[in-house]
Structure formats: C-alpha cells, structure tokens
Write an enzyme that holds these catalytic residues in place. Sequence first.
Site, PDB file in Angstrom:
ATOM      1  N   LYS A 192       0.877  -1.185   0.000  1.00 25.47           N
ATOM      2  CA  LYS A 192       0.000   0.000   0.000  1.00 25.47           C
ATOM      3  C   LYS A 192       0.906   1.225   0.000  1.00 25.47           C
ATOM      4  CE  LYS A 192      -2.008   3.008   1.975  1.00 25.47           C
ATOM      5  NZ  LYS A 192      -1.820   4.437   1.597  1.00 25.47           N
ATOM      6  N   GLY A 245       6.215   4.868   8.460  1.00 29.67           N
ATOM      7  CA  GLY A 245       5.460   6.117   8.406  1.00 29.67           C
ATOM      8  C   GLY A 245       5.547   6.827   9.740  1.00 29.67           C
ATOM      9  N   SER A 246       4.556   7.627  10.029  1.00 30.38           N
ATOM     10  CA  SER A 246       4.629   8.451  11.233  1.00 30.38           C
ATOM     11  C   SER A 246       4.372   7.610  12.488  1.00 30.38           C
ATOM     12  CB  SER A 246       3.601   9.569  11.152  1.00 30.38           C
ATOM     13  OG  SER A 246       2.313   9.003  11.134  1.00 30.38           O
ATOM     14  N   THR A 247       4.823   8.135  13.606  1.00 30.01           N
ATOM     15  CA  THR A 247       4.613   7.451  14.878  1.00 30.01           C
ATOM     16  C   THR A 247       3.114   7.360  15.195  1.00 30.01           C
ATOM     17  OG1 THR A 247       6.796   7.974  15.716  1.00 30.01           O
ATOM     18  CG2 THR A 247       5.082   7.665  17.371  1.00 30.01           C
ATOM     19  N   THR A 249       0.563   7.062  13.117  1.00 29.08           N
ATOM     20  CA  THR A 249      -0.040   5.959  12.362  1.00 29.08           C
ATOM     21  C   THR A 249       0.506   4.621  12.844  1.00 29.08           C
ATOM     22  OG1 THR A 249      -0.189   7.446  10.457  1.00 29.08           O
ATOM     23  CG2 THR A 249      -0.592   5.137  10.035  1.00 29.08           C
ATOM     24  N   GLY A 250       1.784   4.593  13.205  1.00 29.77           N
ATOM     25  CA  GLY A 250       2.372   3.351  13.733  1.00 29.77           C
ATOM     26  C   GLY A 250       1.606   2.840  14.941  1.00 29.77           C
ATOM     27  N   GLU A 268       8.238   1.169  11.507  1.00 25.59           N
ATOM     28  CA  GLU A 268       9.414   2.055  11.389  1.00 25.59           C
ATOM     29  C   GLU A 268       8.862   3.468  11.354  1.00 25.59           C
ATOM     30  OE1 GLU A 268      12.498   0.998  11.319  1.00 25.59           O
ATOM     31  OE2 GLU A 268      12.100  -1.136  11.081  1.00 25.59           O
ATOM     32  N   CYS A 303      13.301  10.472   7.645  1.00 28.39           N
ATOM     33  CA  CYS A 303      13.023  10.032   9.019  1.00 28.39           C
ATOM     34  C   CYS A 303      14.245  10.235   9.909  1.00 28.39           C
ATOM     35  CB  CYS A 303      12.595   8.584   9.032  1.00 28.39           C
ATOM     36  SG  CYS A 303      13.761   7.506   8.185  1.00 28.39           S
ATOM     37  N   GLU A 402       8.608  16.208  15.182  1.00 25.89           N
ATOM     38  CA  GLU A 402       9.190  15.958  13.861  1.00 25.89           C
ATOM     39  C   GLU A 402       8.555  16.929  12.865  1.00 25.89           C
ATOM     40  OE1 GLU A 402       8.137  12.255  11.862  1.00 25.89           O
ATOM     41  OE2 GLU A 402      10.240  12.022  11.319  1.00 25.89           O
TER      42      GLU A 402
HETATM   43  P1  NAD Z   1       1.923   8.529   7.528  1.00 23.29           P
HETATM   44  O1  NAD Z   1       1.934   7.787   8.804  1.00 23.29           O
HETATM   45  O2  NAD Z   1       0.984   9.648   7.350  1.00 23.29           O
HETATM   46  O3  NAD Z   1       1.589   7.528   6.323  1.00 23.29           O
HETATM   47  C1  NAD Z   1       2.363   6.373   6.077  1.00 23.29           C
HETATM   48  C2  NAD Z   1       1.502   5.357   5.364  1.00 23.29           C
HETATM   49  O4  NAD Z   1       0.462   4.952   6.245  1.00 23.29           O
HETATM   50  C3  NAD Z   1       0.817   5.885   4.109  1.00 23.29           C
HETATM   51  O5  NAD Z   1       0.788   4.868   3.130  1.00 23.29           O
HETATM   52  C4  NAD Z   1      -0.579   6.192   4.600  1.00 23.29           C
HETATM   53  O6  NAD Z   1      -1.558   6.125   3.589  1.00 23.29           O
HETATM   54  C5  NAD Z   1      -0.785   5.088   5.610  1.00 23.29           C
HETATM   55  N1  NAD Z   1      -1.798   5.377   6.628  1.00 23.29           N
HETATM   56  C6  NAD Z   1      -2.163   6.587   7.127  1.00 23.29           C
HETATM   57  N2  NAD Z   1      -3.142   6.429   8.045  1.00 23.29           N
HETATM   58  C7  NAD Z   1      -3.384   5.106   8.131  1.00 23.29           C
HETATM   59  C8  NAD Z   1      -4.280   4.315   8.898  1.00 23.29           C
HETATM   60  N3  NAD Z   1      -5.129   4.858   9.775  1.00 23.29           N
HETATM   61  N4  NAD Z   1      -4.249   2.977   8.747  1.00 23.29           N
HETATM   62  C9  NAD Z   1      -3.391   2.398   7.884  1.00 23.29           C
HETATM   63  N5  NAD Z   1      -2.540   3.092   7.108  1.00 23.29           N
HETATM   64  C10 NAD Z   1      -2.534   4.435   7.240  1.00 23.29           C
HETATM   65  O7  NAD Z   1       3.418   8.961   7.254  1.00 23.29           O
HETATM   66  P2  NAD Z   1       3.959   9.805   6.015  1.00 23.29           P
HETATM   67  O8  NAD Z   1       3.590  11.229   6.229  1.00 23.29           O
HETATM   68  O9  NAD Z   1       3.589   9.135   4.747  1.00 23.29           O
HETATM   69  O10 NAD Z   1       5.533   9.606   6.161  1.00 23.29           O
HETATM   70  C11 NAD Z   1       6.316  10.388   6.957  1.00 23.29           C
HETATM   71  C12 NAD Z   1       6.662   9.652   8.235  1.00 23.29           C
HETATM   72  O11 NAD Z   1       7.342   8.449   7.924  1.00 23.29           O
HETATM   73  C13 NAD Z   1       7.618  10.436   9.099  1.00 23.29           C
HETATM   74  O12 NAD Z   1       7.184  10.365  10.429  1.00 23.29           O
HETATM   75  C14 NAD Z   1       8.930   9.685   8.937  1.00 23.29           C
HETATM   76  O13 NAD Z   1       9.815   9.839   9.999  1.00 23.29           O
HETATM   77  C15 NAD Z   1       8.471   8.298   8.766  1.00 23.29           C
HETATM   78  N6  NAD Z   1       9.494   7.458   8.125  1.00 23.29           N
HETATM   79  C16 NAD Z   1      10.162   6.545   8.899  1.00 23.29           C
HETATM   80  C17 NAD Z   1      11.163   5.756   8.333  1.00 23.29           C
HETATM   81  C18 NAD Z   1      11.913   4.734   9.157  1.00 23.29           C
HETATM   82  O14 NAD Z   1      12.565   3.887   8.580  1.00 23.29           O
HETATM   83  N7  NAD Z   1      11.859   4.803  10.474  1.00 23.29           N
HETATM   84  C19 NAD Z   1      11.476   5.896   6.983  1.00 23.29           C
HETATM   85  C20 NAD Z   1      10.768   6.841   6.224  1.00 23.29           C
HETATM   86  C21 NAD Z   1       9.777   7.605   6.819  1.00 23.29           C
END
Ligand code: NAD
Length: 499
Positions: A192, A245-247, A249-250, A268, A303, A402
């Site tokens: 996704k 992705g973001s903390t 959403t994690g 991550e 990140c 962040e």
């Molecule tokens: P995000 O959390 O907004 O989105 C990440 C993914 O999750 C997207 O595909 C999004 O559509 C999906 N998503 C959003 N809400 C969701 C939900 N409720 N259920 C399931 N999936 C959902 O993050 P972003 O803005 O796309 O990316 C930036 C973030 O990613 C930053 O916090 C960055 O630090 C982090 N990041 C971490 C690493 C790492 O390896 N630690 C690497 C790259 C980016």
Amino acid sequence: MNAKPDTTSWHERARALRIRNQAFIGGRYVDAASGATFDSFNPATGELLARVAACDEEDVNRAVAAARAAFRAGSWANLPPAKRKKVLQRFAELIKRNGEELALLETLDMGKPIRDSLGVDIPASVNCIQWYAEAIDKVYDEVAPTGPGTLALITREPMGVVGAIVPWNFPLLMAAWKIGPVLAAGNSLILKPSEKSPLTAIRVAELAIEAGLPAGVLNVVPGLGATAGKALALHMDVDCITFTGSTATGRAIMQYAGQSNMKRVSVECGGKSPNIVLADYPDLDKAAAAAAAAIFFNQGEVCSAGSRLLVQDSIKDAVLEKVQAISRTMQPGDPLDPATRLGAIVDEIQMKRVLSFVDAGHRDGAKLRFGGQRVRQESGGYFVEPTVFEGVHSSMTIAREEIFGPVLSAITFKTVDEAIEIANDVIYGLVAAVWTRDITTAHRVSRALRAGTVFINCYDADDITVPFGGFKQSGIGRDKSLHALEKYTELKTTWIDLS
Ligand code: NAD
C-alpha cells in the site's frame, strides 16, 4: 554513449510519460471496484499528474485473496531459494533498466530533485532487491544441541501474506526495503503506497511479473490510509503488517493488529535525531557540511534527518556560519533541473505544516538565523527555503516534534553530559551522531544515546548490510540487513525422536 538528459529533455520526457494509475491485483492492472480515484499532483507545479485508483476494503479483500491463493499454491513460497534468487535478480535488473523513467516518476510525484531520484532512490532500490536476492540462498537454518537421542530442527518459514504500508518520502526505496526481504523469504505481498506518491510502486508491479514472479505474489493497492491502509491492517487473513510512516499511524497499526487477528507487526516510525558537535572536533567544515546535508537533503523529509543540531557553545557561531554558506548552494529549484539540490515539499498540506513549525519557533522565542519562507510561489509549487533556528531550548515545539521539512533547530550545550541529556529528551530514538576526536568520548556518548544507529564523525552513512530502525517511539523492528528476514519468517521447531 547517450548524453545525460538536461532540464529541457526531462520536461519533454515528463510530457510524453504514460503514467500507470491502476491497482495491481492477481497479476494485472485493475480499477478500484468502486471506480473511485484520487488525484495525484506534481508538487513542483501544483498540476494534476494522474487520477489513481482509490482502493478500499473490497479491493484489499481481492488483493488478500490473490496473495493467499498464490501462497497456498506454493508457486513462489515453495521454490528453492536459488530459483527465487534468479527471479528477484531479474526484477532488480528491470528496475535498473527502467531507472530513468522511474526516477522521473518519483520526482514528478513527490518533488525530490531528479539528481537524487536518479542517483540515490533508484540505485538504492535496485541494490536492496539485488542484495536480498543474493542473500536468500546463503541463509542456513539451525540444529539445536539437544543430545544424541533427538534431533531438533529450528527452521524459518515464510509468514504467508504480508501487508506493507509505506510513506511518501522515499516512495520506491521504502517499498524496496519491504519487497526485498518479504519476497526473498517466500511470502506473498500486498503493498500500500502512500496516496501522496503511489506511481513508482504501481509501475514496478508489472516489472515483477515480467521478471517471472508468479501472479498474486506482489499486489499493489493504492488508496488512502484510512481506507486501504486500515483495511489491510485490520484484515483477518493478513499474517503480518510491515509499516513505515509516522509514529501516530504506527500506533494505530499496532491497535489494528490487536483488534483483529494479532498479526505480526513491525513499525518504522518518526525521528527527531540529535547531531552533536563537540568543540574538540578538528574539521568544522566537514561537520557543518554533514549537518547541512542531514537536514536539507530530500527537503528535510527524511526520518533520520539531523533535525536537532546540538553544538557546543564555543563553536556555535563558527558552525552555523558554515551551515548558512552551504545552504546558499541548496536553494529550492525546479526538481527536473539536474543542478537542483532542494526540490518541492510533497504537497500543500505538508508545506503548511512545515511553515506552521516556523511560526511555532518564533512564538516559543527561538531566533531565526536564516530562511523560514515559502519561495518560488510563481511556479505553482510548494517550496520552502533552508531554515535554521538558534537559541532553541529542549522544551520548545521545534525541538520536540518531527517537522519533516528543511528546518534545523540549533541547541547549545556546555558539557558532554548535558548534550547526552538533551539528545535523549524526546520520544524518538531513530539515529544520532557525535563529532569528536576523543575516542573515549565517542564510545561513552554512543553508549549513552538511545538510538538505533549512532554515527561517529559522519552522518547518514548507509549500507544495505546494516539494520535500520529505532529505539523508543521511532519504532519496533529493523529494516535492511539479514535481520529484516526475521520479521517476515516464523520460527518452527521440529523434534525427531531418534531412539
Ligand atoms: P503517515 O503515517 O501519514 O503515512 C504512512 C503510510 O500509512 C501511508 O501509506 C498512509 O496512507 C498510511 N496510513 C495513514 N493512516 C493510516 C491508517 N489509519 N491505517 C493504515 N494506514 C494508514 O506517514 P507519512 O507522512 O507518509 O511519512 C512520513 C513519516 O514516515 C515520518 O514520520 C517519517 O519519519 C516516517 N518514516 C520513517 C522511516 C523509518 O525507517 N523509520 C522511513 C521513512 C519515513
């Protein structure tokens, strides 16, 4: 040999590009079952790039069914690792061969400079898939030392159906960090991509089929997080979710796993990484160049960005002057100009978020050293200049949250212990760096820093052979290296009675 494309030819190629915009399920491109689409914009111009299939629960169900059927059939999972290796090598080769097109798609979709898509994202994605391909027929299982009357085998088996949810900052590379180990281990995958940058993930799906990957083993479901992503993470027949992705959403992903089938989860997440420069470090030019690259590369949308510069008070001005001089060579420009080193912010929402942190810096009493403005507005795109705040205190918003943009918070300290305390005083723990000529200090600080990677006298050194991931709320699990395979396999013990 062909000459390297210039700005004009990149623009010509962009106009001629045929953009794939559908989901990829069961080995072919399909529209979303509902027929719905979402718009994908070029953040450098604000222009519409593509209308992309907006997958929802029904599409996710179809993709999971296709992935499960492929897994059960064993056409991939039961192949000898050496055969999986060959297919993945071909896949990596095809990505490489289509590298210029993929780099162009990446730059148009998320605004990063073409020199980086071409020089970093695509080669690193190729290398990642290539590396796991090469590795998988060299990984051995174990025999436990249980004694002469028994034989206890400890083997690793693929999880089954894996869902990967990835962000927009390195769209193909973050996907490759999942695709490589997930497929090498024999799983089926549903990817996704972020709704802000889905195009390269969609395009490489057909390359996987061309490479010989059986239909259903790699599926791509573009769509919004709250629909496609959530449906995937809640699905009762998905065995594992690997998320970047973001903390925020994690955390939600971990809850979805708990609410559904207790699927394995690795996340991550974000960072607010400290880059500590001690006054004893002799080469301030090198430290300043690394500090600038650590926050301005990829528009700060990294990140592991070194978003907090912890600088010993006696060298603060010397370091910041050098960072400023470097930033003059990194002013935002047309991402399709091969000379551009800072591109567009991924979209208007993110740009406004970055600028709101600049406002917060002012409000909290930090001093703007330079930058802080939106620029190139006439382009229709979203550009923010390199920005540095000084006089930042650990309690300020710009020191804690962040920002994910080209905004550096410079914090001064007097003693090494004070630096360690400030460095660890955030919820994140992704990476950290320390610059010193004293080896004892380097080791002492490195041990005290709560971070998944500590760089000494460098920043963002990178190799596929080392694990990447965070302490604390930067996540759970590690991407890259052989350790990533642990996330996508289950351990099985088989006892054999030899009596
Ligand atoms: P995000 O959390 O907004 O989105 C990440 C993914 O999750 C997207 O595909 C999004 O559509 C999906 N998503 C959003 N809400 C969701 C939900 N409720 N259920 C399931 N999936 C959902 O993050 P972003 O803005 O796309 O990316 C930036 C973030 O990613 C930053 O916090 C960055 O630090 C982090 N990041 C971490 C690493 C790492 O390896 N630690 C690497 C790259 C980016």
